[in-house]
Structure formats: structure tokens, C-alpha cells
Scaffold this active site. Structure first.
Site, PDB file in Angstrom:
ATOM      1  N   ASP A  64      -3.466   7.615   7.935  1.00  0.00           N
ATOM      2  CA  ASP A  64      -4.487   6.834   8.741  1.00  0.00           C
ATOM      3  C   ASP A  64      -3.589   6.103   9.714  1.00  0.00           C
ATOM      4  O   ASP A  64      -2.667   6.296   9.747  1.00  0.00           O
ATOM      5  CB  ASP A  64      -5.566   6.114   7.757  1.00  0.00           C
ATOM      6  CG  ASP A  64      -4.667   5.030   6.918  1.00  0.00           C
ATOM      7  OD1 ASP A  64      -3.468   4.593   7.474  1.00  0.00           O
ATOM      8  OD2 ASP A  64      -5.251   4.622   5.847  1.00  0.00           O
ATOM      9  N   SER A 117       0.638  -1.218  -0.108  1.00  0.00           N
ATOM     10  CA  SER A 117      -0.012   0.040  -0.090  1.00  0.00           C
ATOM     11  C   SER A 117       0.893   1.268   0.081  1.00  0.00           C
ATOM     12  O   SER A 117       0.348   2.352  -0.343  1.00  0.00           O
ATOM     13  CB  SER A 117      -0.732   0.131   1.075  1.00  0.00           C
ATOM     14  OG  SER A 117      -0.046   0.006   2.444  1.00  0.00           O
ATOM     15  N   HIS A 138      -0.917   4.591   7.232  1.00  0.00           N
ATOM     16  CA  HIS A 138      -0.307   4.885   6.091  1.00  0.00           C
ATOM     17  C   HIS A 138       0.293   6.601   6.362  1.00  0.00           C
ATOM     18  O   HIS A 138      -0.417   7.291   6.789  1.00  0.00           O
ATOM     19  CB  HIS A 138      -1.112   5.000   4.861  1.00  0.00           C
ATOM     20  CG  HIS A 138      -1.462   3.451   4.574  1.00  0.00           C
ATOM     21  ND1 HIS A 138      -2.503   3.171   4.851  1.00  0.00           N
ATOM     22  CD2 HIS A 138      -0.959   2.500   4.127  1.00  0.00           C
ATOM     23  CE1 HIS A 138      -2.775   1.739   4.771  1.00  0.00           C
ATOM     24  NE2 HIS A 138      -1.664   1.599   4.057  1.00  0.00           N
TER      25      HIS A 138
END
Ligand code: NAG
Ligand code: NAG
Length: 380
Positions: A331, A42, A334
Site C-alpha cells: 500500500d 506497522s 507498506h
């Protein structure tokens, strides 16, 4: 020509040289543009997970993801762009499209990354595009390039391309620290790191056999300091970083450093840079105000302590900060776009002082930056 990547201390900065080489080639009218192939999780996924059948937490296709840049979700696990987008931008390339995006144009490269993916196939198995599959997709691209361009041109493109790999965090988080307890019984941390690194080494060798020569890596960050791990930290110093997780990242980084130096000796023409994200990010977490941030600890978007509960955009109620650009973390897992932007910028700005022979400023016209491209490409 002097070797630019000659000492381990210089790997960090020379990322910029590899990346710049892409941009400069795009400026020379006689040369086809070099390509940028991206593999990982990610931290670099530009939207592949939008197209796979998986569970909601493996996707970032809902608001407020993307709000700072696109004003809509794109599948990036960020409030806007991710690291490789900035690297592409600074190199003068367009955004590199996800492999699974229908009718994407792959002329400048392809992004194969998948949020949640690990080096090991068993990490989030069945929910993500694992590294092996990412490389199989690259093989599809390689075959189609041969058909389109002819063998010689395709081989040249593959050789000149930059292969950027950012992966491993999920093997240690979902796969080990927070995963099935049986894994921690079966493997001690050293054995587990050896298994991840062993598999990663095989994948690098595989890309080399397919013609890849120029590799870029992001080391793992201080995993124990991301908001979700501060929240879940079982140790007495609740609220501090989860040191066991950071220790795994450090062990991984140390082992990868040794492997890369070895591969450089063994594989003819193998070049790499290995960005020390660990220290770089930790400075920002510990001293946010030195870098234009106001908060190095709490997620902008999430709930619970430190915003560590991964509810951003999903739970009926979650907190969203006023301005994500003041947060190191977007978040629970991340970084924010603002952090990624600094990562892209600094990798370029550190180049001149550390690489010595390179004269570089971001305002140089393409012709002059071509010198950098030549320096990197011609040194073998
Ligand atoms: C790669 O990972 C598998 C588990 O998926 C493990 O059994 C194997 O030993 C690893 N390979 C290397 C070279 O470490
Ligand atoms: C995280 O948030 C969800 C949804 O609000 C809630 O059900 C869950 O209990 C929370 N988990 C923790 C560990 O706080």
C-alpha cells in the site's frame, strides 16, 4: 570463542545469528525455548491495533489486507505476513502473538508493536501504543513470567531472549515531514533526529536494565521513496523520491549506528545487530526485476499517482493490482509480503559468507545450528 559481532560492517548479517539462536534453543529438549520480543510500528505490528480505540487508518482489519496468506485481515499492514513473522518462521518458532490478543500464548515471546507508533510519545499521540507503553506492557509480561516460572528461570528467559525493534518512520513522516508545521519551525532536522535518537537510546537502556541483552534493529528505509511520499513530493522532480524524508532516515540511521556501538562498549553483555534496510530496500526499488518484482515504485493497493493515496480497503473505490507478489509496495506506506519474505530469507542466507566462522544453511538439522546459538550466547 570468537566474537561474531565485532565490526560494524557485520551487524547486518549477524541478525541471522541472533535469530537462529532462538530456533536452536527450541530444538534442545533440555533447554527452554528462547523468546522473541518485538517492539515497533506497522512494519512489525501483528494485530495489536485491532484491540485499541483509534481511527480507521491506524488499523488494517479490513480486506484486502491479509489476502495473500491468511485470506482475511489480521491487523497486519501487509497483504500477508510481516518481517518478524518470517524471522520467527525461519527460526522454527510459531507466529509471535500480539500482546493485546485475548488468551494469546506468550511462551515463545510477545509482539508489542503498534501501527503508527513512534519513538516520541507525541507521534500519533492517543491513537497508537507508543514505545513507552509497549515497554510498560513488556514489564507486565516480565512480572507474570516471574510469578509463573520463578525469579531465576524468568531472569534467564529475559536474558536469552531477542529484543527486536523496528521504529522511527512515523516520527519522521507523521511527526515531522507531513506533520504540524510548527514542529519544523521548532526543530531543525538535526535537532529533531537528536531528540528521536535520545529517546530511543533511553528505551534501549531501559530494556537492558530490565534484563534484555540481545537486540535486533531494522534501520529506517529510504522513506522518501515510499509511494505516498512520491505522490506528495513538493519538489520540482515530482515523481522522484522525496529526498528530505530520505535524508532524515539516513541521519537517523547514522546516529543510531553510533549509539549502538557506544552502548556495546558501555553495557556489559549488550549484543546487537542492525539490519541495513535502507540500502537493501533501495536496491529493490531501483532494480525490481533483479529480485523477482515487476514494480518497485507503485503500491499494489491504493489510488492516485503511484497508488500513493492511502485508500487501500477504505475508499469506496481504490485500485488493487493482480498480484501483490510482483510489487515491492503493498500500500502507500507498506511493503508487500513478498518483500518481507526476502528480508527474512536474506538475513539468514547472508550469514555464512559475512560472519565467517558460522557454517549455516537453512537445511541444517537443529543439532548443528546449535553451534550458532552457542557462539552467540557464550561469547561473553
Ligand atoms: C525525548 O523527547 C522529548 C519530547 O517528547 C524531549 O523533550 C526530550 O528532550 C527527549 N529526550 C532526549 C534524551 O533526547
Ligand atoms: C484520496 O482519496 C480520497 C478518497 O477517494 C479522496 O477524497 C482524496 O481527495 C484523495 N486525496 C488525494 C491527495 O488524492
Amino acid at each position: 570463542m570468537a566474537r561474531l559481532i565485532s565490526h560494524s560492517d557485520y551487524f547486518v548479517i549477524c541478525t541471522a545469528a541472533l535469530v537462529l539462536a532462538i530456533s536452536c534453543e527450541t530444538c534442545a529438549s533440555t533447554q527452554p525455548p528462547a523468546s522473541f520480543f518485538i517492539f515497533g510500528d506497522s512494519t512489525v505490528d501483528a494485530g495489536n491495533n485491532n484491540y485499541i480505540n483509534t481511527i480507521p487508518i491506524m488499523k488494517a482489519n479490513y480486506t484486502p489486507y491479509g489476502e495473500s496468506y491468511f485470506e482475511r485481515p489480521t491487523g497486519r499492514f501487509s497483504d500477508g505476513l510481516v518481517a518478524v513473522d518470517f524471522i520467527a518462521e525461519y527460526a522454527g518458532l510459531p507466529l509471535i502473538p500480539p500482546f493485546l490478543q485475548p488468551s494469546a500464548e506468550f511462551i515463545h515471546g510477545v509482539n508489542f508493536a503498534s501501527g503508527g507508533a513512534g519513538v516520541l510519545p507525541e507521534t500519533n499521540q492517543g491513537l497508537v501504543i507508543d514505545l513507552q507503553t509497549q515497554i510498560e506492557y513488556f514489564e507486565d509480561v516480565r512480572v507474570s513470567l516471574k510469578q509463573k516460572l520463578g525469579k531465576a528461570k524468568a531472569r534467564k528467559l529475559i536474558k536469552k531472549a531477542v529484543y527486536f525493534i523496528s521504529i522511527g518512520s512515523n516520527d519522521y513522516l507523521g511527526g515531522y515531514v507531513l506533520g504540524n508545521p510548527q514542529v519544523r519551525i521548532d526543530y531543525n532536522p538535526e535537532q529533531y533526529v537528536a531528540m528521536v535518537i535520545g529517546n530511543l537510546t533511553e528505551k534501549i537502556q531501559l530494556l537492558y536494565r530490565k534484563g534484555g541483552r540481545r537486540f535486533g534493529f531494522l534501520s529506517l528505509c529510504s522513506l522518501g521513496c515510499i509511494p505516498i511520499l512520491r505522490d506528495l513530493n513538493p519538489n520540482a522532480n515530482k515523481g522522484g523520491c522525496f529526498e528530505d524524508a530520505s535524508a532524515l532516515a539516513q541521519a537517523h540511521n547514522k546516529a543510531l549506528k553510533i549509539v549502538l556501538a557506544k552502548l556495546e562498549r558501555q553495557l556489559k553483555g549488550f549484543k546487537y545487530s542492525n539490519y541495513n534496510l535502507y540500502d537493501w530496500l533501495l536496491h529493490r526499488i531501483n532494480h525490481p526485476s533483479h529480485y523477482g518484482f515487476k514494480d518497485g515504485i507503485d503500491a499494489c493497493c491504493g489510488s492516485g499517482p503511484f497508488g500513493g493515496n492511502f485508500t487501500c480497503g477504505k475508499a469506496p473505490s481504490y485500485q488493487l493490482c493482480d498480484n501483490p507478489k510482483y510489487h515491492v509496495f503493498w500500500d502507500s506506506f507498506h511493503p508487500s509480503q513478498a518483500l518481507y519474505e526476502q528480508l527474512g530469507q536474506e538475513s539468514l542466507e547472508w550469514a555464512p559468507s559475512h560472519c565467517g566462522t558460522i557454517q549455516h544453511s537453512r537445511t541444517l538439522p537443529c543439532k548443528e545450528t546449535l553451534i550458532i546459538a552457542d557462539a552467540v550466547v557464550d561469547d561473553h
